[in-house]
Design a protein around this motif. Structure first.
Motif, short mmCIF file in Angstrom:
data_model
loop_
_atom_site.label_atom_id
_atom_site.label_comp_id
_atom_site.label_asym_id
_atom_site.label_seq_id
_atom_site.Cartn_x
_atom_site.Cartn_y
_atom_site.Cartn_z
N GLU A 131 0.83 -1.20 0.00
CA GLU A 131 0.00 0.00 0.00
C GLU A 131 0.87 1.26 0.00
O GLU A 131 0.64 2.21 -0.76
CB GLU A 131 -0.89 -0.03 1.23
N MET A 132 1.88 1.27 0.86
CA MET A 132 2.74 2.45 0.97
C MET A 132 3.60 2.64 -0.27
O MET A 132 3.95 3.77 -0.63
CB MET A 132 3.60 2.35 2.22
N GLU A 133 3.96 1.57 -0.94
CA GLU A 133 4.69 1.70 -2.20
C GLU A 133 3.81 2.36 -3.26
O GLU A 133 4.26 3.21 -4.04
CB GLU A 133 5.16 0.33 -2.70
N LEU A 134 2.53 1.96 -3.30
CA LEU A 134 1.59 2.60 -4.22
C LEU A 134 1.44 4.08 -3.90
O LEU A 134 1.41 4.93 -4.80
CB LEU A 134 0.22 1.91 -4.13
N LEU A 135 1.36 4.39 -2.60
CA LEU A 135 1.22 5.78 -2.19
C LEU A 135 2.46 6.58 -2.57
O LEU A 135 2.35 7.71 -3.07
CB LEU A 135 0.98 5.87 -0.68
N ARG A 136 3.64 6.02 -2.33
CA ARG A 136 4.87 6.74 -2.67
C ARG A 136 4.92 7.07 -4.16
O ARG A 136 5.29 8.19 -4.54
CB ARG A 136 6.10 5.92 -2.26
N SER A 137 4.55 6.11 -5.00
CA SER A 137 4.55 6.35 -6.45
C SER A 137 3.54 7.44 -6.82
O SER A 137 3.83 8.30 -7.68
CB SER A 137 4.21 5.06 -7.20
N TRP A 138 2.36 7.42 -6.19
CA TRP A 138 1.34 8.43 -6.47
C TRP A 138 1.83 9.81 -6.04
O TRP A 138 1.63 10.80 -6.76
CB TRP A 138 0.04 8.06 -5.76
N ILE A 139 2.46 9.89 -4.87
CA ILE A 139 2.98 11.18 -4.39
C ILE A 139 3.99 11.75 -5.39
O ILE A 139 3.93 12.93 -5.75
CB ILE A 139 3.62 11.02 -3.00
N LEU A 140 4.90 10.92 -5.86
CA LEU A 140 5.91 11.40 -6.82
C LEU A 140 5.29 11.80 -8.15
O LEU A 140 5.78 12.72 -8.82
CB LEU A 140 6.97 10.32 -7.03
N ASN A 141 4.20 11.13 -8.52
CA ASN A 141 3.50 11.50 -9.76
C ASN A 141 2.83 12.86 -9.62
O ASN A 141 2.83 13.67 -10.56
CB ASN A 141 2.46 10.44 -10.11
N LYS A 142 2.25 13.11 -8.44
CA LYS A 142 1.55 14.38 -8.21
C LYS A 142 2.51 15.52 -7.88
O LYS A 142 2.22 16.69 -8.17
CB LYS A 142 0.54 14.22 -7.08
N LEU A 143 3.64 15.19 -7.26
CA LEU A 143 4.60 16.21 -6.83
C LEU A 143 5.99 15.87 -7.38
O LEU A 143 6.90 15.51 -6.64
CB LEU A 143 4.66 16.29 -5.30
N PRO A 144 6.16 15.96 -8.70
CA PRO A 144 7.46 15.64 -9.27
C PRO A 144 8.54 16.61 -8.79
O PRO A 144 8.23 17.71 -8.34
CB PRO A 144 7.22 15.76 -10.79
N TYR A 145 9.77 16.18 -8.93
CA TYR A 145 10.89 17.01 -8.47
C TYR A 145 10.88 18.35 -9.17
O TYR A 145 10.70 18.44 -10.39
CB TYR A 145 12.21 16.29 -8.75
N SER A 146 11.08 19.40 -8.39
CA SER A 146 11.18 20.76 -8.93
C SER A 146 12.04 21.57 -7.99
O SER A 146 11.81 21.59 -6.79
CB SER A 146 9.78 21.40 -9.04
N THR A 147 13.04 22.24 -8.50
CA THR A 147 13.92 23.04 -7.66
C THR A 147 13.30 24.38 -7.32
O THR A 147 13.60 24.97 -6.29
CB THR A 147 15.28 23.28 -8.34
N ILE A 148 12.44 24.86 -8.20
CA ILE A 148 11.81 26.17 -7.97
C ILE A 148 10.30 25.99 -8.10
O ILE A 148 9.79 25.64 -9.18
CB ILE A 148 12.26 27.21 -8.99
N PRO A 149 9.52 26.19 -6.98
CA PRO A 149 8.06 26.09 -7.06
C PRO A 149 7.52 27.05 -8.11
O PRO A 149 8.01 28.16 -8.27
CB PRO A 149 7.60 26.47 -5.66
N SER A 150 6.48 26.58 -8.83
CA SER A 150 5.88 27.44 -9.88
C SER A 150 4.37 27.42 -9.75
O SER A 150 3.82 26.60 -9.05
CB SER A 150 6.30 26.93 -11.25
#
Length: 237
Positions: free
Chosen positions: A218-237
């Protein structure tokens, strides 16, 4: 107006530049520290990111009706734990205001609301749905683990109203164990179906054999979803 009560927070800081945040709410009777420890025990190598801050608040202790008025760290009161019971909106709305201050603190720190996710386990997931769908629909999304809403929840109406007005509706990610006690899995699935019917984009994962608890799949699924919704970004936009 009374000052908003500040909650105790346990947080996992990003290893790099902070550009997104997740607010993760515990279940009834638990604490932010307890949920954080549980997540760390279940998920290897932990729910931690280079750019995302994970915030685990603790609900204030309050009299809880299902426990005959005994004090418990719960996000809101319930008249009883049944799907047909009316919601205790006074306590829910008060806590939405309190939790909203955490969101505002993140925004003040430079994190846009579309770079914030809200979610929780059990009662924490229900609280997150009220907070995101009714008060902060412009967040990146909401997740609910082993959670459900009552049949007559005002959250369904809020989503329907936003759909009619063509306003943004947050996306929902849900997981629920098939072996959860009583009929909680069915309640969780009903919640997903009702929100989808109201106009929400929902994803529901049934975890075979899981009881009312967290699990690594379950937590692996959640981690993947979080990264999909909040991809890496150095500067918030």
């Amino acid at each position: 107006m009374a000052a908003v009560r500040k909650l105790q927070l346990c947080a996992v800081s990003p290893t790099g530049k902070h550009s997104a945040s997740v607010i993760f709410l515990h279940g009834s009777g638990d604490t932010g520290q307890g949920l954080r420890a549980w997540v760390r025990d279940v998920l290897v190598p932990d729910l931690a990111f280079s750019h995302i801050r994970i915030i685990y608040p603790t609900a204030p202790a309050r009299p809880y009706t299902p426990m005959r008025g005994a004090l418990s760290t719960v996000w809101f009161d319930r008249y009883k734990i049944t799907q047909d019971c009316p919601e205790h909106l006074e306590s829910i709305d008060t806590m939405c205001s309190t939790l909203g201050s955490i969101i505002q603190d993140e925004v003040s720190a430079g994190i846009p609301k579309h770079r914030i996710l809200i979610g929780g386990f059990s009662m924490g997931g229900a609280m997150a749905l009220h907070l995101a769908c009714r008060y902060h629909p412009d967040v990146a999304g909401v997740f609910a683990l082993s959670s459900f809403l009552n049949k007559g929840s005002v959250t369904y109406q809020a989503v329907e109203e936003r759909l009619r007005a063509r306003l943004p509706i947050p996306e929902l990610f849900q997981c629920h164990g098939t072996s959860d006690e009583l009929v909680f899995h069915q309640w969780g699935e009903d919640t997903s179906l009702r929100l989808r019917k109201a106009g929400m984009n929902t994803t529901f994962h049934s975890i075979p054999g899981l009881y009312h608890q967290l699990s690594q799949p379950e937590m692996e699924l959640l981690r993947s979803w979080i990264l999909n919704k909040l991809p890496y970004s150095t500067i918030p936009s």
